[in-house]
Scaffold this motif. Structure first.
Motif, PDB file in Angstrom:
ATOM      1  N   ASN A 194       0.814  -1.040   0.005  1.00 46.53           N
ATOM      2  CA  ASN A 194      -0.050   0.219   0.141  1.00 46.53           C
ATOM      3  C   ASN A 194       0.901   1.116  -0.087  1.00 46.53           C
ATOM      4  OD1 ASN A 194      -1.584   2.243   0.507  1.00 46.53           O
ATOM      5  ND2 ASN A 194      -2.630   1.146   2.306  1.00 46.53           N
ATOM      6  N   GLY A 195       1.028   1.943  -1.158  1.00 47.42           N
ATOM      7  CA  GLY A 195       1.776   3.112  -1.270  1.00 47.42           C
ATOM      8  C   GLY A 195       1.409   4.298  -0.406  1.00 47.42           C
ATOM      9  N   ASN A 196       0.068   4.217  -0.104  1.00 51.81           N
ATOM     10  CA  ASN A 196      -0.337   5.586   0.495  1.00 51.81           C
ATOM     11  C   ASN A 196       0.063   6.666   0.044  1.00 51.81           C
ATOM     12  OD1 ASN A 196      -1.771   6.573   2.706  1.00 51.81           O
ATOM     13  ND2 ASN A 196       0.053   6.977   4.069  1.00 51.81           N
TER      14      ASN A 196
ATOM     15  N   CYS B  78      11.922 -15.272 -10.781  1.00 46.84           N
ATOM     16  CA  CYS B  78      11.000 -14.600  -9.563  1.00 46.84           C
ATOM     17  C   CYS B  78       9.622 -15.114  -9.778  1.00 46.84           C
ATOM     18  CB  CYS B  78      11.312 -13.133  -9.625  1.00 46.84           C
ATOM     19  SG  CYS B  78      12.744 -12.582  -9.160  1.00 46.84           S
ATOM     20  N   VAL B  79       9.030 -15.342  -8.777  1.00 44.79           N
ATOM     21  CA  VAL B  79       7.506 -15.397  -8.684  1.00 44.79           C
ATOM     22  C   VAL B  79       6.732 -14.709  -7.738  1.00 44.79           C
ATOM     23  CG1 VAL B  79       5.734 -17.154  -8.237  1.00 44.79           C
ATOM     24  CG2 VAL B  79       7.852 -18.045  -9.032  1.00 44.79           C
ATOM     25  N   ILE B  80       5.817 -13.847  -8.279  1.00 44.51           N
ATOM     26  CA  ILE B  80       4.890 -12.925  -7.514  1.00 44.51           C
ATOM     27  C   ILE B  80       3.491 -13.408  -7.684  1.00 44.51           C
ATOM     28  CG2 ILE B  80       3.963 -10.533  -7.218  1.00 44.51           C
ATOM     29  CD1 ILE B  80       6.559  -9.664  -8.776  1.00 44.51           C
ATOM     30  N   ARG B  81       2.959 -13.946  -6.530  1.00 44.06           N
ATOM     31  CA  ARG B  81       1.693 -14.564  -6.448  1.00 44.06           C
ATOM     32  C   ARG B  81       0.819 -14.088  -5.331  1.00 44.06           C
ATOM     33  NH1 ARG B  81       4.431 -20.082  -5.272  1.00 44.06           N
ATOM     34  NH2 ARG B  81       4.651 -20.214  -3.127  1.00 44.06           N
ATOM     35  N   SER B  82      -0.568 -13.995  -5.555  1.00 43.83           N
ATOM     36  CA  SER B  82      -1.741 -13.726  -4.473  1.00 43.83           C
ATOM     37  C   SER B  82      -1.364 -12.553  -3.760  1.00 43.83           C
ATOM     38  CB  SER B  82      -1.704 -14.733  -3.671  1.00 43.83           C
ATOM     39  OG  SER B  82      -1.982 -16.131  -4.219  1.00 43.83           O
ATOM     40  N   CYS B  83      -0.755 -11.222  -4.645  1.00 45.83           N
ATOM     41  CA  CYS B  83      -0.520 -10.084  -3.788  1.00 45.83           C
ATOM     42  C   CYS B  83      -1.543  -8.904  -4.090  1.00 45.83           C
ATOM     43  CB  CYS B  83       0.866  -9.632  -4.354  1.00 45.83           C
ATOM     44  SG  CYS B  83       2.365 -10.743  -3.647  1.00 45.83           S
ATOM     45  N   LYS B  84      -1.535  -7.997  -3.344  1.00 50.21           N
ATOM     46  CA  LYS B  84      -2.460  -6.911  -3.547  1.00 50.21           C
ATOM     47  C   LYS B  84      -1.433  -5.738  -3.579  1.00 50.21           C
ATOM     48  CE  LYS B  84      -6.955  -8.233  -1.642  1.00 50.21           C
ATOM     49  NZ  LYS B  84      -7.990  -7.693  -0.690  1.00 50.21           N
ATOM     50  N   LEU B  85      -1.415  -4.939  -4.753  1.00 49.82           N
ATOM     51  CA  LEU B  85      -0.720  -3.738  -4.920  1.00 49.82           C
ATOM     52  C   LEU B  85      -1.452  -2.659  -5.205  1.00 49.82           C
ATOM     53  CD1 LEU B  85       1.855  -5.817  -7.235  1.00 49.82           C
ATOM     54  CD2 LEU B  85       1.749  -5.719  -4.722  1.00 49.82           C
ATOM     55  N   HIS B  86      -1.270  -1.548  -4.534  1.00 50.48           N
ATOM     56  CA  HIS B  86      -2.264  -0.457  -4.621  1.00 50.48           C
ATOM     57  C   HIS B  86      -1.710   0.707  -4.103  1.00 50.48           C
ATOM     58  CE1 HIS B  86      -3.933  -0.695  -0.418  1.00 50.48           C
ATOM     59  NE2 HIS B  86      -3.384  -1.956  -0.419  1.00 50.48           N
ATOM     60  N   ASN B  87      -2.444   1.958  -4.506  1.00 47.60           N
ATOM     61  CA  ASN B  87      -2.201   3.227  -3.899  1.00 47.60           C
ATOM     62  C   ASN B  87      -0.855   3.796  -4.176  1.00 47.60           C
ATOM     63  OD1 ASN B  87      -3.391   5.564  -2.732  1.00 47.60           O
ATOM     64  ND2 ASN B  87      -3.046   4.703  -0.620  1.00 47.60           N
ATOM     65  N   CYS B  88      -0.312   3.461  -5.537  1.00 47.34           N
ATOM     66  CA  CYS B  88       0.854   4.082  -5.684  1.00 47.34           C
ATOM     67  C   CYS B  88       0.859   4.918  -6.743  1.00 47.34           C
ATOM     68  CB  CYS B  88       1.800   2.750  -6.213  1.00 47.34           C
ATOM     69  SG  CYS B  88       2.189   1.669  -4.978  1.00 47.34           S
TER      70      CYS B  88
ATOM     71  N   ILE C 288      12.454 -14.934 -17.040  1.00 41.32           N
ATOM     72  CA  ILE C 288      11.730 -16.141 -16.223  1.00 41.32           C
ATOM     73  C   ILE C 288      10.652 -15.726 -15.111  1.00 41.32           C
ATOM     74  CG2 ILE C 288      11.902 -18.290 -15.539  1.00 41.32           C
ATOM     75  CD1 ILE C 288      14.658 -18.693 -16.518  1.00 41.32           C
ATOM     76  N   LEU C 289       9.956 -14.561 -15.369  1.00 37.78           N
ATOM     77  CA  LEU C 289       9.072 -13.827 -14.372  1.00 37.78           C
ATOM     78  C   LEU C 289       7.614 -14.503 -14.588  1.00 37.78           C
ATOM     79  CD1 LEU C 289       8.429 -11.818 -12.454  1.00 37.78           C
ATOM     80  CD2 LEU C 289       8.084 -10.158 -14.378  1.00 37.78           C
ATOM     81  N   THR C 290       7.105 -14.809 -13.323  1.00 41.26           N
ATOM     82  CA  THR C 290       5.886 -15.094 -13.256  1.00 41.26           C
ATOM     83  C   THR C 290       5.122 -14.333 -12.285  1.00 41.26           C
ATOM     84  OG1 THR C 290       6.412 -17.465 -13.670  1.00 41.26           O
ATOM     85  CG2 THR C 290       4.157 -17.455 -12.399  1.00 41.26           C
ATOM     86  N   VAL C 291       4.006 -13.901 -12.692  1.00 42.90           N
ATOM     87  CA  VAL C 291       3.069 -13.247 -11.674  1.00 42.90           C
ATOM     88  C   VAL C 291       1.411 -13.731 -12.036  1.00 42.90           C
ATOM     89  CG1 VAL C 291       2.201 -10.727 -11.287  1.00 42.90           C
ATOM     90  CG2 VAL C 291       4.380 -11.040 -12.186  1.00 42.90           C
ATOM     91  N   LYS C 292       1.182 -14.149 -10.816  1.00 43.04           N
ATOM     92  CA  LYS C 292      -0.154 -15.008 -11.148  1.00 43.04           C
ATOM     93  C   LYS C 292      -1.248 -14.440  -9.877  1.00 43.04           C
ATOM     94  CE  LYS C 292       1.442 -19.323  -9.320  1.00 43.04           C
ATOM     95  NZ  LYS C 292       1.575 -20.619  -9.775  1.00 43.04           N
ATOM     96  N   ASP C 293      -2.512 -14.399 -10.128  1.00 47.73           N
ATOM     97  CA  ASP C 293      -3.507 -14.249  -9.023  1.00 47.73           C
ATOM     98  C   ASP C 293      -3.253 -12.969  -8.163  1.00 47.73           C
ATOM     99  OD1 ASP C 293      -4.625 -16.796  -9.524  1.00 47.73           O
ATOM    100  OD2 ASP C 293      -2.877 -17.633  -8.619  1.00 47.73           O
ATOM    101  N   CYS C 294      -2.860 -11.877  -8.840  1.00 47.96           N
ATOM    102  CA  CYS C 294      -2.793 -10.611  -8.081  1.00 47.96           C
ATOM    103  C   CYS C 294      -3.738  -9.645  -8.611  1.00 47.96           C
ATOM    104  CB  CYS C 294      -1.219 -10.011  -8.536  1.00 47.96           C
ATOM    105  SG  CYS C 294       0.300 -10.911  -7.888  1.00 47.96           S
ATOM    106  N   GLU C 295      -3.836  -8.787  -7.557  1.00 49.18           N
ATOM    107  CA  GLU C 295      -4.637  -7.615  -7.725  1.00 49.18           C
ATOM    108  C   GLU C 295      -4.031  -6.594  -7.741  1.00 49.18           C
ATOM    109  OE1 GLU C 295      -8.835  -6.057  -5.820  1.00 49.18           O
ATOM    110  OE2 GLU C 295      -7.906  -7.848  -4.880  1.00 49.18           O
ATOM    111  N   ILE C 296      -3.844  -5.501  -8.695  1.00 49.66           N
ATOM    112  CA  ILE C 296      -3.364  -4.281  -8.896  1.00 49.66           C
ATOM    113  C   ILE C 296      -4.487  -3.223  -9.321  1.00 49.66           C
ATOM    114  CG2 ILE C 296      -1.655  -3.078 -10.349  1.00 49.66           C
ATOM    115  CD1 ILE C 296      -0.364  -5.929 -10.877  1.00 49.66           C
ATOM    116  N   TYR C 297      -4.316  -2.083  -8.163  1.00 49.53           N
ATOM    117  CA  TYR C 297      -5.648  -1.160  -8.396  1.00 49.53           C
ATOM    118  C   TYR C 297      -4.994   0.209  -7.847  1.00 49.53           C
ATOM    119  CZ  TYR C 297      -6.768  -2.759  -3.597  1.00 49.53           C
ATOM    120  OH  TYR C 297      -6.491  -3.194  -2.463  1.00 49.53           O
ATOM    121  N   HIS C 298      -5.803   1.129  -7.927  1.00 50.61           N
ATOM    122  CA  HIS C 298      -5.643   2.694  -7.740  1.00 50.61           C
ATOM    123  C   HIS C 298      -4.164   2.981  -7.701  1.00 50.61           C
ATOM    124  CE1 HIS C 298      -7.262   6.063  -5.598  1.00 50.61           C
ATOM    125  NE2 HIS C 298      -6.412   5.998  -4.829  1.00 50.61           N
TER     126      HIS C 298
END
Length: 267
Positions: A85-87, A102-112, A124-134
């Motif tokens: 949460n970047g606030n 690198c694997v990024i999974r099931s993360c919430k990224l927001h307010n940045c 070899i980057l995998t990003v899955k099941d993440c929510e990116i918003y605001h």
């Protein structure tokens, strides 16, 4: 390991470190798991076999690292079920720079102010099941923060090989897009994602990339001039698409009178 402690309890069981609060986490060892806790930034630089799990990054201050979580020159890193949460004070949520596997999974990224995930020369980057918003689109272009330009992208993938983007939700992006790949990237698979950015005219932008599989995605926003849904740009080679729901497809960014010359191998 962790710097500038406010109030911190560390429980060390083998190589698992559990933290309740720290201002910053600087990972300084290999083959370890960090689980739990709240930090204002995390830096993984030159490390390998590190897992970050169930961690919150909040209010990451403006700093030279650009992001709440920085993965630099590292390999075999997992970011699992974390929240950034970047606030409205940090530029991006997660930045990768020269990292591998690198694997990024099931993360919430927001307010940045800038990007959700920015990957540069990271293979070899995998990003899955993440929510990116605001994402706020706030930077030097409009004078509202010190972040470079401040054109927010849910994903910005630059010069990366073997990229796998699965089952992610991207929405509420002020500017510029939900997904943006370019810079000589190769072998990208983008499947089963929902990209929804009605605040901007550009949802997904693909260019300077070879061997792209784009399947089962929803690409939706609003129709704005030459942008709109899926925009295809220069040096896009071997694009395969099927079973997507698209607002539209725009090829005006090819800057050529003959799109077929640029869109080599499009199915």
């Amino acid at each position: 390991m962790a710097a500038k402690y406010l109030s911190l309890i560390i429980i060390i069981l083998g190589l698992q470190i559990t933290s309740l609060w720290s201002e910053a986490l600087i990972v300084d060892q290999d083959s370890c798991v960090y689980e739990g806790g709240t930090y204002d930034k995390i830096v993984v630089d030159g490390r390998r076999y590190v897992t970050l799990r169930n961690i919150t990054v909040f209010n990451a201050a403006k700093n030279e690292d650009y992001a709440g979580i920085l993965l630099k020159s590292s390999r075999d890193i997992v970011v699992d079920n974390c929240e950034v949460n970047g606030n409205a004070s940090t530029c991006g949520a997660i930045k990768l720079d020269g990292s591998v596997r690198c694997v990024i999974r099931s993360c919430k990224l927001h307010n940045c102010n800038d990007d959700g995930i920015r990957a540069y020369m990271s293979n070899i980057l995998t990003v899955k099941d993440c929510e990116i918003y605001h994402l706020l689109g706030c930077g030097t272009d409009n004078g509202c923060s010190s972040c470079n330009n401040g054109h927010s992208d849910g994903f910005q993938i630059i010069g990366c090989w073997k990229v796998y983007i699965y089952r992610n939700l991207v929405y509420d992006v002020a500017s510029t897009s939900a997904f943006h790949i370019h810079g000589g990237s190769r072998w990208a698979t983008i499947t089963n994602n929902l990209f929804y950015t009605p605040a901007v005219g550009l949802v997904c932008y693909l260019y300077e990339t070879e061997d792209v599989k784009f399947y089962n995605n929803v690409v939706w926003g609003r129709d704005q001039g030459g942008y709109g849904g899926l925009s295809l740009g220069r040096e896009l080679v071997k694009l395969k698409m099927y079973n997507n729901i698209l607002l539209n497809i725009n090829t005006c960014l090819l800057y050529t009178s003959d799109a077929a010359d640029e869109l080599d191998g499009v199915d």
